[in-house]
Scaffold this motif. Structure first.
Motif, PDB file in Angstrom:
ATOM      1  N   GLU A 158      26.075 -15.279 100.871  1.00  0.00           N
ATOM      2  CA  GLU A 158      24.955 -15.037  99.972  1.00  0.00           C
ATOM      3  C   GLU A 158      25.469 -15.130  98.551  1.00  0.00           C
ATOM      4  N   ILE A 199       9.017 -16.487 100.206  1.00  0.00           N
ATOM      5  CA  ILE A 199      10.433 -16.173 100.328  1.00  0.00           C
ATOM      6  C   ILE A 199      10.693 -14.728  99.984  1.00  0.00           C
ATOM      7  N   LYS A 200      10.018 -14.288  98.994  1.00  0.00           N
ATOM      8  CA  LYS A 200      10.222 -12.910  98.553  1.00  0.00           C
ATOM      9  C   LYS A 200       9.865 -11.951  99.679  1.00  0.00           C
ATOM     10  N   GLN A 214      14.607 -15.483 103.030  1.00  0.00           N
ATOM     11  CA  GLN A 214      14.827 -16.910 103.143  1.00  0.00           C
ATOM     12  C   GLN A 214      15.379 -17.201 104.519  1.00  0.00           C
ATOM     13  N   ARG A 253      14.178 -23.700  97.412  1.00  0.00           N
ATOM     14  CA  ARG A 253      14.532 -22.370  97.874  1.00  0.00           C
ATOM     15  C   ARG A 253      15.366 -21.656  96.810  1.00  0.00           C
ATOM     16  N   ALA A 261      14.380 -18.237  95.024  1.00  0.00           N
ATOM     17  CA  ALA A 261      15.228 -17.061  95.106  1.00  0.00           C
ATOM     18  C   ALA A 261      15.529 -16.543  93.700  1.00  0.00           C
ATOM     19  N   VAL A 292      20.807 -15.742  97.357  1.00  0.00           N
ATOM     20  CA  VAL A 292      20.373 -16.881  98.154  1.00  0.00           C
ATOM     21  C   VAL A 292      21.397 -17.163  99.252  1.00  0.00           C
TER      22      VAL A 292
END
Lengths: 317, 317
Positions: free
Chosen positions: A56, A85-86, A90, A114, A118, A125
């Motif tokens: 990440e 996504i929030k 993801q 994406r 993010a 991410v």
DNA sequence: TCGAAAAGTTGCCGGCTGACAACTTTTTGA
DNA sequence: TCAAAAAGTTGTCAGCCGGCAACTTTTCGA
């Protein structure tokens, strides 16, 4: 890093000539039931690349990379996507490589959407980090895109042209976009002939393909056409349309005035039967006899052809 | 559960008649730059459904659901896919609903491949659990499939036919497959006319589309054709081919013997000029005059047409 | 029961894409 | 330096797909 070209090696030999002529080499590509979108071998190796080591990362550490692929989407759409996504997190990781110059930073290969989302959401991410050569990166990015076939013709064209002007070799681009030299040639030609601002203003126009964009660029060469288009593009009546409709509108707006296609005309015999239709263009006359409206006439005409031709010769002598 | 029809409500009104004629209702669908594959509204709500509550389930708790979508893939491919999941973990969750009858069990909406793979790898499967009506489930499944457009014509046909024979309404199927009544009608017709065993043996054949499958089913009606096809399908020379090639082989194998298309013939004038080509079919004769090979002849022919027709009448009297 | 409306079917056409082939330009190697 | 090979371009075609329109069948309401 001994091996810089994981992918490009893999596609190696195939990156040579490259019409879809002879060089298919059945063994290079997956045998049997080959994968849906084709691109067998490459696709497989991409997965290999992705495997291992998901981390990440802070989106701020990731820089834009060489070339942008898709055209911008509408803000609302992006909004939606980011919200998604929030809320859900993801699912699918993005692919990055270590920044070649700056220690501790990264460059994105694919997953820009994406990434942007993010960043907007202020979360880390999920990313796969791989050492990729430029070529590998392009291949990976291209492959990702052509897997979900959601790039429109003009987006592919821009992408291809940008790749080429960044100095990538055609064989590589061909592999990335999964097309042959013919297709690539046409993509690049389209992107070069059309004014960039017009393309951007029109947008991706998913329904507009090779032929119509080509014809569009021809039409743009008419005197005043470009100005007309630019003007239209700044009027509300056009900006309000969908990208596809916008294209269609402009396309029609600069159509050559004269009934360009002297379209099929019906010929009616004296007795009123619509025995034939004909159509002319620069090189040919096409005559179509309707066998139902005028039975046997077609045979008669065919058998009389030599005679007709002879009498034509005579009048011309 | 007050609301059983999250999705079907959403598509509600649109699920009425359904050619692509008038009823588009610009507001129902996303405005502007509409989403790539279209299907705006539905797609959006699917995401809503997926949101919240991801869990990990034992694959053994999940039953097959109503209808299968895609045809089987080759074992190797599945192998590959499973390995992938085993190594990288599953990125994208599947969608399930609680089993309507059996407490504690589930039914799958989509993600059968991933489920199978997880089962094979003996790991838990990431899943979103939702209460879905049958209709919702079909919609979700169909939507998932048509997002990545990787179902071949014949797979869609089987899927559509199966849905219909499970009692789903056409408007629903149309929404799930994102096609209009014309398209659906053709899908179902194809699936019904073709013998199921033949289809399965041929496989998904991604390159074979509506026209060729249609023609194939017509050809199968010839005496002995079906037998011939079945025989070929059990011979190694055919089973070894890719699905596409297999289709092509069979398709050609039962082609009507006679050169069915009396393809364009060139007519040569006495002096040797290839002034014209002609082509006949059941309803028309098409005569094409080459203006380069025989300048002015086209005009002459056209002007002489009335006369020719008159003399034809005379011979026929 | 019957006529109108809805649903389903079929024919057809335009536009999109991929492919092959022929041609032109550029590169390469002796 | 020049001919052969490679790369790139252009023409054209077949096949796929979506959509419209006309037609046929089924359903529905009075």
């Amino acid at each position: 890093m001994a091996r810089k070209h994981l992918l490009s090696d893999l596609v190696g030999q195939k990156l040579s000539a490259g019409n879809s002529e002879g060089n298919v080499d059945p063994d290079a590509v997956a045998p049997q039931y080959s994968p849906r979108g084709a691109i067998g071998a490459v696709s497989r190796s991409i997965e290999l690349l992705k495997s291992q080591s998901l981390t990440e990362l802070d989106p701020e550490l990731i820089d834009a990379s060489l070339v942008a692929d898709r055209l911008d989407e509408s803000p609302e759409e992006f909004e939606e996507f980011a919200r998604q996504i929030k809320e859900n997190g993801q699912q699918v990781p993005i692919l990055v490589r270590p920044h070649p110059d700056v220690e501790g930073r990264y460059q994105i290969a694919y997953g820009r959407r994406r990434l942007r989302a993010a960043k907007a959401a202020g979360i880390l991410v999920k990313a796969a980090v791989r050492s990729l050569s430029d070529d590998d990166l392009v291949l990976a990015q291209g492959q990702e895109n052509s897997a979900r076939k959601d790039l429109s013709f003009i987006e592919r064209a821009l992408y291809a042209a940008e790749l080429e002007s960044s100095g990538f070799q055609r064989p590589l681009i061909m592999a990335a976009l999964a097309i042959d030299k013919t297709g690539l040639s046409r993509l690049i030609a389209a992107a070069k002939q059309l004014p960039a601002d017009v393309i951007r203003a029109v947008g991706p126009a998913p329904k507009a393909g090779r032929d119509r964009w080509g014809e569009f660029s021809v039409r743009l060469e008419q005197k005043g056409a470009l100005e007309k288009v630019r003007e239209l593009l700044s009027s509300d009546s056009v900006t309000g349309l969908s990208s596809d409709d916008r294209f269609a509108r402009l396309f029609d707006a600069i159509a050559p005035k004269k009934q360009k296609s002297p379209k099929a005309q019906v010929w009616k015999a004296e007795d009123g039967t619509k025995a034939a239709r004909y159509k002319q263009d620069a090189k040919t006359l096409t005559l179509t006899i309707d066998k139902e409206a005028a039975p046997d006439f077609s045979d008669y005409l065919l058998s009389a052809l030599p005679e007709i031709y002879a009498s034509f010769k005579r009048t011309k002598q």
